[in-house]
Structures are given as structure tokens and as C-alpha cells.
Write an enzyme that holds these catalytic residues in place. Structure first.
Site, mmCIF file in Angstrom:
data_model
loop_
_atom_site.group_PDB
_atom_site.id
_atom_site.type_symbol
_atom_site.label_atom_id
_atom_site.label_comp_id
_atom_site.label_asym_id
_atom_site.label_seq_id
_atom_site.Cartn_x
_atom_site.Cartn_y
_atom_site.Cartn_z
ATOM 1 N N GLU A 83 0.824 -1.218 0.000
ATOM 2 C CA GLU A 83 0.000 0.000 0.000
ATOM 3 C C GLU A 83 0.852 1.259 0.000
ATOM 4 O O GLU A 83 1.614 1.505 0.943
ATOM 5 C CB GLU A 83 -0.932 -0.005 1.221
ATOM 6 C CG GLU A 83 -1.849 1.213 1.228
ATOM 7 C CD GLU A 83 -2.996 1.127 2.224
ATOM 8 O OE1 GLU A 83 -3.414 0.010 2.573
ATOM 9 O OE2 GLU A 83 -3.473 2.195 2.641
ATOM 10 N N HIS A 375 -2.548 10.335 -0.850
ATOM 11 C CA HIS A 375 -2.647 8.998 -1.422
ATOM 12 C C HIS A 375 -2.502 9.046 -2.925
ATOM 13 O O HIS A 375 -1.845 8.221 -3.523
ATOM 14 C CB HIS A 375 -4.034 8.406 -1.097
ATOM 15 C CG HIS A 375 -3.996 7.459 0.048
ATOM 16 N ND1 HIS A 375 -4.681 6.286 0.069
ATOM 17 C CD2 HIS A 375 -3.327 7.514 1.218
ATOM 18 C CE1 HIS A 375 -4.457 5.667 1.202
ATOM 19 N NE2 HIS A 375 -3.652 6.398 1.924
HETATM 20 C C1 MEV Z 1 -6.343 3.108 4.541
HETATM 21 O O1 MEV Z 1 -5.527 1.985 4.250
HETATM 22 C C2 MEV Z 1 -6.464 3.300 6.028
HETATM 23 C C3 MEV Z 1 -7.445 4.396 6.468
HETATM 24 O O2 MEV Z 1 -8.728 4.152 5.904
HETATM 25 C C4 MEV Z 1 -7.500 4.336 7.973
HETATM 26 C C5 MEV Z 1 -8.575 5.225 8.586
HETATM 27 O O3 MEV Z 1 -9.586 5.530 7.918
HETATM 28 O O4 MEV Z 1 -8.393 5.590 9.755
HETATM 29 C C6 MEV Z 1 -7.006 5.754 5.983
#
Ligand code: MEV
Length: 424
Positions: A83, A375
Site C-alpha cells: 500500500e 494517497h
Molecule cells: C487506509 O488503508 C487506512 C485508512 O482508511 C484508515 C482510517 O480511515 O483511519 C485511511
């Protein structure tokens, strides 16, 4: 004619013989076969001894999160993950926490639970008393199985028994409490549970079916906490946003699952990099989150009286320094060296700190501008590579797509073509 997946003796073949069967079945190209045969730093014969039916290895990026300070000691954190943004986010959060004094941690003795299921009992309560009164004998039998663990001060330390109601009647569940020292402990605990089962059958007159470790390791907990000055986060409004996010997740299982997933993004990446059993850690974390009958959060954030942010995390952490792939996987071995922890307890505590950092990074972004911008730029690099970009073209294509807010393979291909024409 449909191809058959029934292959007798597949496990007896050499990896390259298996590969040729899979090639025919799946229509793999020569190029794809070459990729599978190129196992890099995990030699085929090592992989072939780790699991069954091996045809190759599955590489994941291995990165290092920086800035971690736990109980005054500095750590570089090896992380294996597919990721984008996990490692950058952990590093960034660790820097913020470091500026506020770093993480503090604690952990319990590394006690795992072995479960022995006794059924077909005439009187389950009486059977329970019989087991409890033979505690010393049962523990001795368990400890006879692992003199090495005993010599390090570990071993079966205690036992307990509960009668539970099930759809198939009452059952007696015996819990063996085993101090696993620096091992994850599944092998030791399962061996002990199997060894004492006949004794328990004899004592109770019942029948034992399951004899297995529990991943809900409530007696092997790791905890981490930190305080972050509001200035380090960008002001009290951000502290409020994170505290509100935490309260939301505490109250709502739909959000709690994602909140916890954010923390596990970091923990699992380290557990994977170090060759430990990440499924055990995931199972333990989520079961622990539901221990009181309602699924909730493993980490929480609140505003303290100075307006600063207090955070803490607590979860079961069954990890080891020995056994499993920790020693056999050459990269896991190096990851352990980078991590430089001296005991399973220290390892567990660092993992808790990583989870807290990862959770903080996610909540900070979510309570601010959202996670998509950060992201997207990392995701865009992936998309650029998928579209065929190489070398410094990757970043050019990615930043163009982010600017246009069109992060798609088709657009990446167009930009690559355009850049090629311009360079020509
Ligand atoms: C993504 O891999 C993780 C998140 O969804 C965690 C969260 O929402 O606290 C960003």
C-alpha cells in the site's frame, strides 16, 4: 475441454516441474515463467522448504520507516507492504510524536493460551473441579514437552477451566497459560495442549476434540502511548478533529473497523517484514476489539487539559524472535537486524508504537484535508508504472495526472506518448 486442477503427487515435484504444469493450465507466457523463476533474495530451495507446492516467490516492497523513538531508543522500522503511503505516513507521524517526547510503552509477560475442548460430559461442573484439582499434574505434563522453554524461564504456568453453553450442549474449555518467552509460541502451546489432552479425558470421562492455541492473546498485551503538543499538529482544531474521529470510531463499529485497519496497516507491514504470523496478529487485534461484546477501537485519542493530544493503543501481540520464518527467510532475518530488538516484549512494544503512529497519521489526514491528495500522488506513481512509464518519466507522468486529477492508466499512457514525442 475444461482443464483439471486435480494433480496427484504435485507436492513431490520440483518447483520447475510444478511450474510447467501451472504454465500449461494457466497459459503462462515464457516471460511470466521467467519472472516466477527469478526468486531474487529468497532462493527457490529455501522457499520450497518453507511452504508446500512452491512455484516461485511473491515479492513485496520492503521500506523503512524513520524517526521512531520508543522509550528513548531510536528505531528504524522495516515494513513490507503493497500500500502506497503507509511507510511515509508512519515516518511522518513518528516525527511528530518524537518532537513531543516519543512513544512510551509497556507489555505483559508473553503468556499465550492453549485451549482444550472437552465434550460429552455427564457433569461439566464436576469435570471442571476434577481438572482444577489436578492442576499441578497437568502443568507438569505440559512442561515435560518443552525443557528448552523451561530452561529460559518459560513454560506452562497456570491453567483454568470454564463451562460454556453451546448449540451442542455444555462443554468444558480448559485454558493452559504458557509463558512463551521470545517465541511466538504456537508450536510449544499446541504441543502442550495435545500432550495433556489424554490426561484431561481420563480425569473428566469426557472426549477431547480441539487442542489449539487461542489467537485472542489477552495475557500477552502490548501498549503504547504518547502526548503530542497541539502546535506540532497545527493547532487545537486538529486536536479536536482527531479526538472527534476517535470518539466516532469508539461508538460505531463501521468506523472502528477502518480506524483499526489504519493502525494494522503499520503493524502488519512490520510483522510481515520480520517473518512473523500476521494473521495471528490481525485475528487477535480484532477479537480484542470485540471482547466486551461490541466491536470497538484498539487505539484512542483525547484532548488533555492543556489542549494537547493524548493517544494510546493496546492489543494482543504474539510475535517472536525465534521460530517460523523469522530465521529461515533471509530478508526477515535482515529486517530483524534493522529493527534491533532484544526480546519479544521489546518487539511487541515497538509494534504497538508503530500501530499508534499509523493510526495518528490516518486520523490527522482525515480530520484535515482528507487522505486522497497524499494517497493520490503515491497511487499515481503506481498507475504510471502500470501504464509503462520507466525511470524519471514515472514522476513526470504521476505529477501531471495529479495536477489534472485524472489518475488513470489510459491518461498515463497518453502522457507517456506525449512526453516521448516531446523528447524526440
Ligand atoms: C487506509 O488503508 C487506512 C485508512 O482508511 C484508515 C482510517 O480511515 O483511519 C485511511
Amino acid at each position: 475441454m475444461a482443464k483439471s486442477s486435480e494433480v496427484s503427487g504435485f507436492y513431490k515435484l520440483l518447483p520447475k516441474e510444478r511450474l510447467s504444469i501451472v504454465k500449461d493450465f494457466a497459459g503462462l507466457t515464457e516471460e511470466e515463467i521467467k519472472l516466477l523463476e527469478n526468486t531474487g533474495s529468497l532462493p527457490m530451495d529455501v522457499a520450497d522448504h518453507m511452504v508446500e507446492n512452491v512455484i516461485g516467490v511473491f515479492p513485496e516492497p520492503l521500506g523503512v520507516a524513520v524517526n521512531f523513538q520508543v522509550n528513548g531508543k531510536d528505531y528504524l522500522i522495516p515494513m513490507a507492504t503493497e500500500e502506497p503511503s503507509v511507510i511515509a505516513a508512519a515516518s511522518h507521524a513518528a516525527k511528530i510524536v518524537r518532537d513531543g517526547g516519543g512513544f512510551r510503552t509497556s507489555s505483559t509477560t508473553p503468556i499465550m493460551i492453549g485451549q482444550i475442548q472437552v465434550v460429552k460430559l455427564k457433569d461439566a461442573e464436576a469435570a471442571k473441579e476434577q481438572v482444577l484439582s489436578a492442576k499441578a499434574e497437568i502443568l507438569k505434563k505440559a512442561n515435560d514437552q518443552d525443557p528448552v522453554l523451561n530452561s529460559f524461564g518459560g513454560g506452562a504456568k497456570d491453567l483454568d477451566a470454564r463451562v460454556i453453553e453451546t448449540t451442542m450442549g455444555q462443554m468444558l474449555i480448559v485454558h493452559l497459560y504458557v509463558d512463551c518467552r521470545d517465541a511466538m509460541g504456537a508450536n510449544a502451546v499446541n504441543t502442550m495442549a495435545e500432550a495433556v489432552a489424554p490426561m484431561i479425558e481420563q480425569l473428566t470421562g469426557g472426549h477431547v476434540y480441539l487442542r489449539i492455541i487461542s489467537n485472542l492473546a489477552v495475557k500477552r498485551l502490548a501498549k503504547a502511548w504518547c502526548t503530542i503538543p497541539k502546535e506540532a499538529l497545527g493547532g487545537e482544531a486538529v486536536v479536536d478533529g482527531i479526538a472527534y474521529a476517535s470518539a466516532f470510531a469508539a461508538a460505531d463499529p463501521y468506523r472502528a473497523a477502518t480506524h483499526n485497519k489504519g493502525a494494522m496497516n503499520g503493524i502488519v507491514a512490520v510483522v510481515l517484514a520480520t517473518g512473523n504470523d500476521h494473521r495471528a496478529i490481525e485475528a487477535g487485534a480484532h477479537a480484542y476489539a470485540a471482547l466486551n461484546g461490541k466491536y470497538t477501537i484498539i487505539s484512542k485519542w483525547t484532548k488533555n487539559k492543556n489542549g494537547d493530544l493524548d493517544g494510546e493503543i493496546e492489543l494482543p501481540m504474539a510475535v517472536g524472535l525465534i521460530g517460523g520464518a523469522v530465521k529461515t527467510h533471509p530478508i526477515a532475518h535482515i529486517a530483524m537486524k534493522i529493527l534491533n530488538v532484544k526480546s519479544a516484549n521489546e518487539f511487541a512494544e515497538v509494534l504497538a508504537a508503530v500501530g499508534l503512529a499509523q493510526n495518528l497519521a490516518a486520523l490527522r489526514a482525515l480530520a484535515n484535508e482528507g487522505i486522497q491528495r497524499g494517497h493520490m500522488s503515491l497511487h499515481a506513481r503506481n498507475i504510471a508504472v502500470i501504464a509503462g512509464a520507466k525511470g524519471d518519466i514515472v514522476d513526470k507522468v504521476a505529477s501531471q495526472m495529479v495536477k489534472e486529477r485524472k489518475v488513470r492508466v489510459d491518461r498515463a499512457k497518453e502522457i507517456i506518448e506525449k512526453l516521448k514525442i516531446e523528447e524526440f
